[in-house]
Design an enzyme around this catalytic site. Structure first.
Site, PDB file in Angstrom:
ATOM      1  N   ARG A 113       0.842  -1.191   0.000  1.00 10.94           N
ATOM      2  CA  ARG A 113       0.000   0.000   0.000  1.00 10.94           C
ATOM      3  C   ARG A 113       0.885   1.252   0.000  1.00 10.94           C
ATOM      4  O   ARG A 113       1.975   1.257   0.592  1.00 10.94           O
ATOM      5  CB  ARG A 113      -0.849  -0.036   1.266  1.00 10.94           C
ATOM      6  CG  ARG A 113      -1.831   1.104   1.449  1.00 10.94           C
ATOM      7  CD  ARG A 113      -3.037   0.934   0.600  1.00 10.94           C
ATOM      8  NE  ARG A 113      -4.160   1.747   1.028  1.00 10.94           N
ATOM      9  CZ  ARG A 113      -5.146   2.102   0.210  1.00 10.94           C
ATOM     10  NH1 ARG A 113      -5.140   1.727  -1.055  1.00 10.94           N
ATOM     11  NH2 ARG A 113      -6.156   2.812   0.653  1.00 10.94           N
ATOM     12  N   THR A 399      -9.921   0.648  -9.633  1.00 12.14           N
ATOM     13  CA  THR A 399      -8.870  -0.161  -9.031  1.00 12.14           C
ATOM     14  C   THR A 399      -8.895  -1.373  -9.929  1.00 12.14           C
ATOM     15  O   THR A 399      -9.766  -1.476 -10.791  1.00 12.14           O
ATOM     16  CB  THR A 399      -9.291  -0.481  -7.572  1.00 12.14           C
ATOM     17  OG1 THR A 399      -9.248   0.704  -6.792  1.00 12.14           O
ATOM     18  CG2 THR A 399      -8.444  -1.547  -6.900  1.00 12.14           C
ATOM     19  N   THR A 417      -4.050  -0.419  -7.155  1.00  9.51           N
ATOM     20  CA  THR A 417      -4.871   0.743  -7.481  1.00  9.51           C
ATOM     21  C   THR A 417      -4.078   2.037  -7.582  1.00  9.51           C
ATOM     22  O   THR A 417      -2.978   2.143  -7.038  1.00  9.51           O
ATOM     23  CB  THR A 417      -5.951   0.919  -6.378  1.00  9.51           C
ATOM     24  OG1 THR A 417      -6.858   1.943  -6.751  1.00  9.51           O
ATOM     25  CG2 THR A 417      -5.346   1.277  -5.031  1.00  9.51           C
ATOM     26  N   SER A 470      -7.855   0.779   3.401  1.00 11.54           N
ATOM     27  CA  SER A 470      -8.305   0.374   2.070  1.00 11.54           C
ATOM     28  C   SER A 470      -9.475  -0.593   2.165  1.00 11.54           C
ATOM     29  O   SER A 470      -9.681  -1.254   3.184  1.00 11.54           O
ATOM     30  CB  SER A 470      -7.140  -0.325   1.348  1.00 11.54           C
ATOM     31  OG  SER A 470      -7.590  -0.906   0.156  1.00 11.54           O
ATOM     32  N   SER A 471     -10.238  -0.665   1.076  1.00  7.09           N
ATOM     33  CA  SER A 471     -11.299  -1.674   0.983  1.00  7.09           C
ATOM     34  C   SER A 471     -10.861  -2.863   0.135  1.00  7.09           C
ATOM     35  O   SER A 471     -11.624  -3.827  -0.022  1.00  7.09           O
ATOM     36  CB  SER A 471     -12.549  -1.065   0.341  1.00  7.09           C
ATOM     37  OG  SER A 471     -13.046  -0.026   1.129  1.00  7.09           O
ATOM     38  N   GLY A 496     -13.643  -1.226  -6.987  1.00  2.21           N
ATOM     39  CA  GLY A 496     -14.962  -0.667  -6.675  1.00  2.21           C
ATOM     40  C   GLY A 496     -15.005   0.161  -5.407  1.00  2.21           C
ATOM     41  O   GLY A 496     -16.078   0.398  -4.865  1.00  2.21           O
TER      42      GLY A 496
HETATM   43  N1  GLY Z   1      -8.507   3.214  -3.205  1.00  2.00           N
HETATM   44  C1  GLY Z   1      -9.507   2.280  -2.920  1.00  2.00           C
HETATM   45  C2  GLY Z   1      -9.151   1.359  -1.801  1.00  2.00           C
HETATM   46  O1  GLY Z   1      -7.980   1.168  -1.533  1.00  2.00           O
HETATM   47  O2  GLY Z   1     -10.012   0.811  -1.164  1.00  2.00           O
END
Ligand code: GLY
Length: 592
Positions: A113, A399, A417, A470-471, A496
């Site tokens: 990340r 993403t 992403t 993050s998701s 998404g």
């Molecule tokens: N940028 C979308 C996520 O990391 O959830």
């Protein structure tokens, strides 16, 4: 000899499918193809790569054919996507990679990340009135976190790769240098984003024609500066990006545009291997009580793994199978489980290096059971009764996810992403790649929603060297076997934004509780609820009758366009079944 072997495989496939269609109920092993379905996955006996772009899937599949393992193929696919899918594939962003090593039955969570630069401060996006300055948080050099993708890929290769590093990047270099034929998807997408992307002269120069217009399908897009950057990475590994010429170009661009990333930020960036989160899940009401699964997913700074497990722990106590898929009763149960998970997300999730995330509690069986017992199976709750309400905004997210399984049974589930489609919209002069705007995934002002309408707390506030929440939810599902072990059953994930977690949840439920094949499971219409706003989002395909019934139960329903883009693989009896989400026109599953 080779031909005889192929012929006997064809005969056995034929006999197997004939035998199973003749006696479906008796077959111990599922039929290869169920002809009563209108959705069919791609099938291959050895390996499979599924990504959102067919050129990149082909690059990964070629690496598998050349004897590479799933990790090699994943790295090659990731670099190829950085060329072929500029809106989300990247070297200027970051992500998460889940790795399954079949021989030792180990799973690893690789966190690459992006990181807040050393100069980042908690209130950096607040204006003089204390309000969040969206323009600054989304579309400036300050919106970029320190990129993690190259470090992540290099660490994956050092740990688990089997082919030469250079070989994994060569296909991407070729695509960038010699150019690629622009697809209808890419041409349309660049046309749709023309206003935003051509505001930055460097992005305009790299992704648009000399006259400033968008490339049309069939025209050739060459990315020569990107090719040069990739060549440096191929020659020098991660140092080819975080040090030397590329680092100089990034820092010069930052200094010329009020950006924060320094040489020290780049040099100090580290990808991290973290402990996975896992949980057991059984299908309630299934005739076959052996329908027991283990979910292995991404830990914080992803919120996805924790909440997938939390929601499955909740849903296994509710009559989901009985309620049916895409029915008001079934959707209602999902909404109520999602409502609580996203409320918890807003309060408890952040970078685990900065905040003590209560992983054990949130993923405990007992907590899931308690949430289930609070759910009224006939009536909607209000989000304000679950936790305080805020007003949300929305923004189109992008993403990308890809899944790989090799002939050895190793697997990779990777989501990475730039945050928004084309990230910050800013490309690095001379280096030819797009910068993320991942800093908006922090809570710029705790309590105020970000671009995905997600509310966060202090746990996700900005601090130097911190990773934004993050998701992204790259996930493995294993099926428990009679010997007390587990077999890889599914590799899944999606883009998404906030909708990633619920898209992955439904992909898993469709394949486990509802018994759909991976193509049916991936194609099926989706719904989403994220606590705030208190609305059920439904895709086309959820019927008007169902919407009316949901409203009668007290839900506010909003019909939206598509959500997510699952790229998934199922493994049954050693065969790999790939499903590329039809919601993205260039997506493809390629096996061998
Ligand atoms: N940028 C979308 C996520 O990391 O959830």
């Amino acid at each position: 000899m080779q031909r005889i072997k192929q012929f006997s495989i064809i005969i056995s496939i034929f006999l197997l499918s004939f035998a199973s269609s003749a006696d479906n109920t008796k077959a111990d092993t599922p039929p290869l193809i169920r002809y009563n379905s209108i959705h069919h996955p791609t099938i291959a006996p050895n390996g499979m790569v599924v990504s959102q772009n067919k050129l990149a899937s082909q690059v990964g599949a070629d690496i598998l054919k050349q004897g590479g393992n799933a990790i090699d193929a994943a790295i090659a696919t990731a670099f190829a996507l950085a060329v072929t899918l500029p809106r989300a594939g990247n070297i200027g962003g970051g992500g998460f990679m889940m790795v399954h090593i079949e021989e030792t039955d180990q799973q690893f969570a690789l966190d690459y990340r992006e990181l807040a630069p050393e100069l980042a401060t908690r209130d950096m996006y607040l204006d003089a009135n204390g309000d969040v300055d969206r323009q600054k948080a989304w579309f400036t050099h300050q919106s970029a976190g320190v990129p993690g993708t190259v470090a992540g890929m290099y660490l994956a290769w050092e740990k688990w790769g089997s082919l030469k590093w250079k070989k994994l990047i060569e296909p991407a270099i070729r695509l960038a240098d010699k150019g690629m034929s622009v697809s209808y998807d890419l041409g349309t997408n660049l046309q749709n984003r023309l206003d935003r992307l051509t505001k930055n002269p460097i992005t305009k120069q790299y992704l648009y024609k000399k006259d400033g217009s968008a490339y049309k399908a069939g025209e050739i897009l060459r990315q020569r500066d990107l090719a040069k950057t990739l060549k440096l990475i191929a020659r020098k590994g991660a140092k080819g990006f975080y040090q030397g010429k590329t680092a100089d170009l990034i820092v010069a661009d930052m200094q010329a545009n009020d950006g924060l990333i320094t040489h020290a930020d780049l040099k100090n960036y580290q990808a991290i291997i973290r402990e996975v989160v896992s949980g057991e899940f059984s299908v309630q009401g299934a005739e076959n009580t052996a329908d027991n699964y283990e979910i292995v997913s991404m830990p914080p700074p992803s919120s996805g793994g924790i909440h997938i497990i939390q929601m499955l722990n909740t849903l296994e106590h509710l009559p989901l199978k009985e309620a049916g898929r895409d029915t008001a009763e079934g959707i209602h149960l999902l909404v109520e489980a999602m409502r609580v998970a996203y409320a918890d997300r807003s309060a408890h999730l952040g970078d685990p290096d900065f905040y003590d995330v209560p992983i054990e509690f949130l993923t405990s069986e007992a907590y899931g059971k308690q949430i289930a017992s609070d759910i009224d199976q006939a009536q909607a709750r209000k989000s304000s009764d679950v936790a305080p309400v805020s007003i949300a905004k929305k923004e189109s997210p992008d993403t990308t996810h890809f899944s790989v399984v090799d002939k050895f049974g190793n697997a990779v589930s990777n989501t990475y992403t730039l945050n928004f489609s084309y990230g910050s919209g800013i490309m690095v002069k001379g280096a030819g790649f797009m910068l993320n705007n991942e800093m908006d995934d922090f809570s710029s002002k705790p309590g105020v929603p970000n671009a995905y309408g997600l509310v966060g707390s202090e746990a996700n506030s900005i601090a130097p060297n911190k990773r934004p929440l993050s998701s992204m939810t790259p996930t493995f599902v294993f099926k428990k076997n009679a010997q007390g072990g587990k077999d890889l059953f599914m590799v899944t994930g999606s883009p998404g934004g906030s909708r990633i977690i619920t898209a992955v949840l439904q992909n898993i439920l469709n394949a486990t509780v509802h018994g759909l094949n991976i193509a049916e499971s991936t194609h099926a219409p989706r719904m989403h609820h994220q606590w705030v706003p208190d609305q059920v989002f439904v895709e086309p395909g959820i019927s008007d009758d169902t919407v009316e019934e949901l409203e009668a139960m007290g839900h506010k329903v909003k019909k939206v366009s598509t959500m997510g883009s699952i790229q998934a693989i199922q493994v049954i009896d050693g065969y790999k079944y790939g499903a590329a989400d039809p919601r993205r026109p260039d997506a493809e599953a390629i096996g061998h």
